[in-house]
Design an enzyme around this catalytic site. Structure first.
Site, PDB file in Angstrom:
ATOM      1  N   GLY A 163     134.679  65.802 -16.820  1.00  0.00           N
ATOM      2  CA  GLY A 163     135.016  67.073 -17.463  1.00  0.00           C
ATOM      3  C   GLY A 163     135.024  68.222 -16.467  1.00  0.00           C
ATOM      4  NE  ARG A 193     128.158  61.547 -13.249  1.00  0.00           N
ATOM      5  CZ  ARG A 193     128.534  61.860 -14.474  1.00  0.00           C
ATOM      6  NH1 ARG A 193     127.797  61.543 -15.511  1.00  0.00           N
ATOM      7  NH2 ARG A 193     129.662  62.512 -14.667  1.00  0.00           N
ATOM      8  CE  LYS A 212     138.653  61.785 -29.816  1.00  0.00           C
ATOM      9  NZ  LYS A 212     137.548  62.681 -30.194  1.00  0.00           N
ATOM     10  N   GLY A 252     133.367  60.536 -14.199  1.00  0.00           N
ATOM     11  CA  GLY A 252     132.345  59.539 -14.402  1.00  0.00           C
ATOM     12  C   GLY A 252     132.923  58.175 -14.730  1.00  0.00           C
TER      13      GLY A 252
END
Ligand code: 3PG
Ligand code: MG
Length: 397
Positions: free
Chosen positions: A378, A39, A204, A354
């Site tokens: 996200g 990043r 999840k 990421g």
């Protein structure tokens, strides 16, 4: 609606001007050491071009999720060091964000100099849900500069002061990274060439539910691995032992499986371990025969083969989320195998996120074998869901 770009700002001329660059320098750290600097590298071109053009460059970012107060665990100090090494020049580091240190650091910048301010999330105003609280912090941040460039693609889905409120207070521009990311993802939400196959992992189902709902009507196949596959396996009626399970999502998964009519592909075998540890005993077992005292930490070799076969006819692939606990060496094979299968696809492949991007590099895979590696997890998922991203909306004129 148009978005002004970094090139527009450079064309205006930035010599001597203070430019605030919102970057996403939220890199993975282990015991304070940066384990993947992807990043930082991704935003270098923007910082370099502003600095070369004579701007006084003020870089801001978050790191981790501190709770609105300074927390040494989340200092950006080591990131400042790495940024300086990569840029090939010293970086001025302020040990606060809008306080005395930041103001003095900014005042001390000469044309072409670069400063990094301390973690934005050391201030409660950065992430506050209260517009006035965020606004007050944004006023202070904006007060440091004369123009704003957003190149923090990984954070554009956050309605945070530095992402959403600062651009309302300064002339605002999109950096090259943000533009490139949006261009790539727009290809996936438009008319992706078929077969369009999405590979999802991560822990999840609840985090991925919205994107699964949005993608299901568009994809030819959805391959599911990672911790989330166990909730799907349970929904198929299998026992999953001590594996990660979101019991309240089982009905939802059953409904998704029935609506998908065979297009959701689940693992057929898993690496089942005695504990969550690199030195745990483990065996590959069929996905419908996980022992009660074991937990699944990776997909097995037959699943990798099944997923690779499913990827054969793909022309477009989006992959988000590791297939197993790749940080523990014995449980990296699933992620490695599926990643390698994606590199063999004769089509356009996108790695979103990421974690998946860090996995590609941590496993030593050839980054150039993928069409695009996104810096946003996200953010890329919410883009694919079709959501309005606050950080992009804030850049529009
Ligand atoms: C990320 O790592 O996903 C981005 O940096 C955003 O971080 P956040 O999820 O803590 O807002
Ligand atoms: Mg995140």
């Amino acid at each position: 609606m148009t978005i002004k770009t970094l090139d527009d700002l450079l064309a205006e001329g930035v010599e001597g001007r203070r430019v605030l660059v919102r970057a996403d320098l939220n890199v993975p750290l282990q015991d304070g050491v940066i384990t993947d600097d992807g990043r930082i590298r991704a935003v270098l071109p923007t910082i370099r071009s502003l600095s070369d053009a004579g701007a006084r460059v003020i870089v801001v970012s978050h790191l981790g999720r501190p709770k609105g107060v300074p927390d040494p665990k989340y200092t950006l100090a080591s990131v400042a060091g790495r940024l300086g090494e990569l840029l090939g020049k010293p970086i001025a580091f302020a040990n606060d964000t809008v306080g005395e240190s930041a103001r003095a650091t900014v005042a001390g910048l000469a044309s072409g100099d670069v400063a990094l301010l301390e973690n934005l999330r050391f201030n409660p105003g950065e992430t506050s849900k209260d517009d006035a609280v965020r606004g007050a912090f944004a006023d202070e941040l904006a007060g440091l500069a004369e123009a704003y460039v957003d190149d923090a693609f990984g954070a554009v889905h956050r309605k945070h002061a530095s992402v959403y409120d600062v651009p309302a207070r300064l002339p605002h521009f999109a950096g090259g990274l943000v533009l490139r990311e949006v261009e790539v993802l727009a290809k996936l939400t438009g008319q992706p060439e078929r077969q369009y196959i999405v590979v999802l992992g991560g822990s999840k189902v609840s985090d991925k539910l919205a994107v699964i709902e949005a993608l299901l009507p568009k994809v030819d196949k959805l391959l599911v691995g990672g911790g989330m596959c166990f909730t799907f396996l349970k929904a198929q009626g299998h026992e999953v032992g001590k594996s990660l399970l979101e019991a309240e999502m089982v009905d939802t998964c059953r409904d998704l499986l029935s609506r998908a009519a065979g297009r959701i592909v689940l693992p057929v075998d898993v690496a089942a371990a005695t504990s969550f540890a690199a030195d745990a005993s483990w065996d590959v077992v069929p996905a419908d025969a996980i022992p009660a005292d074991r937990l699944g930490l990776d997909i097995g070799p037959e699943s990798v083969a099944l997923f690779a076969e499913a990827l054969g006819p793909a022309k477009t692939v989006f992959w988000n989320g590791p297939m197993g606990v790749f940080e523990l060496a014995p449980f990296a094979s699933g992620t490695r195998g599926v990643a390698e299968a994606i590199t063999k696809v004769d089509g356009f492949t996108v790695v979103g996120g990421g974690d998946s991007a860090a996995a590609v590099r941590a496993l030593g895979l050839d980054e150039s074998a993928f069409g695009h590696i996104s810096t946003g997890g996200g953010a890329s998922l919410e883009y694919l869901e079709g959501k309005t991203l606050p950080g992009i909306a804030a850049l529009e004129h």
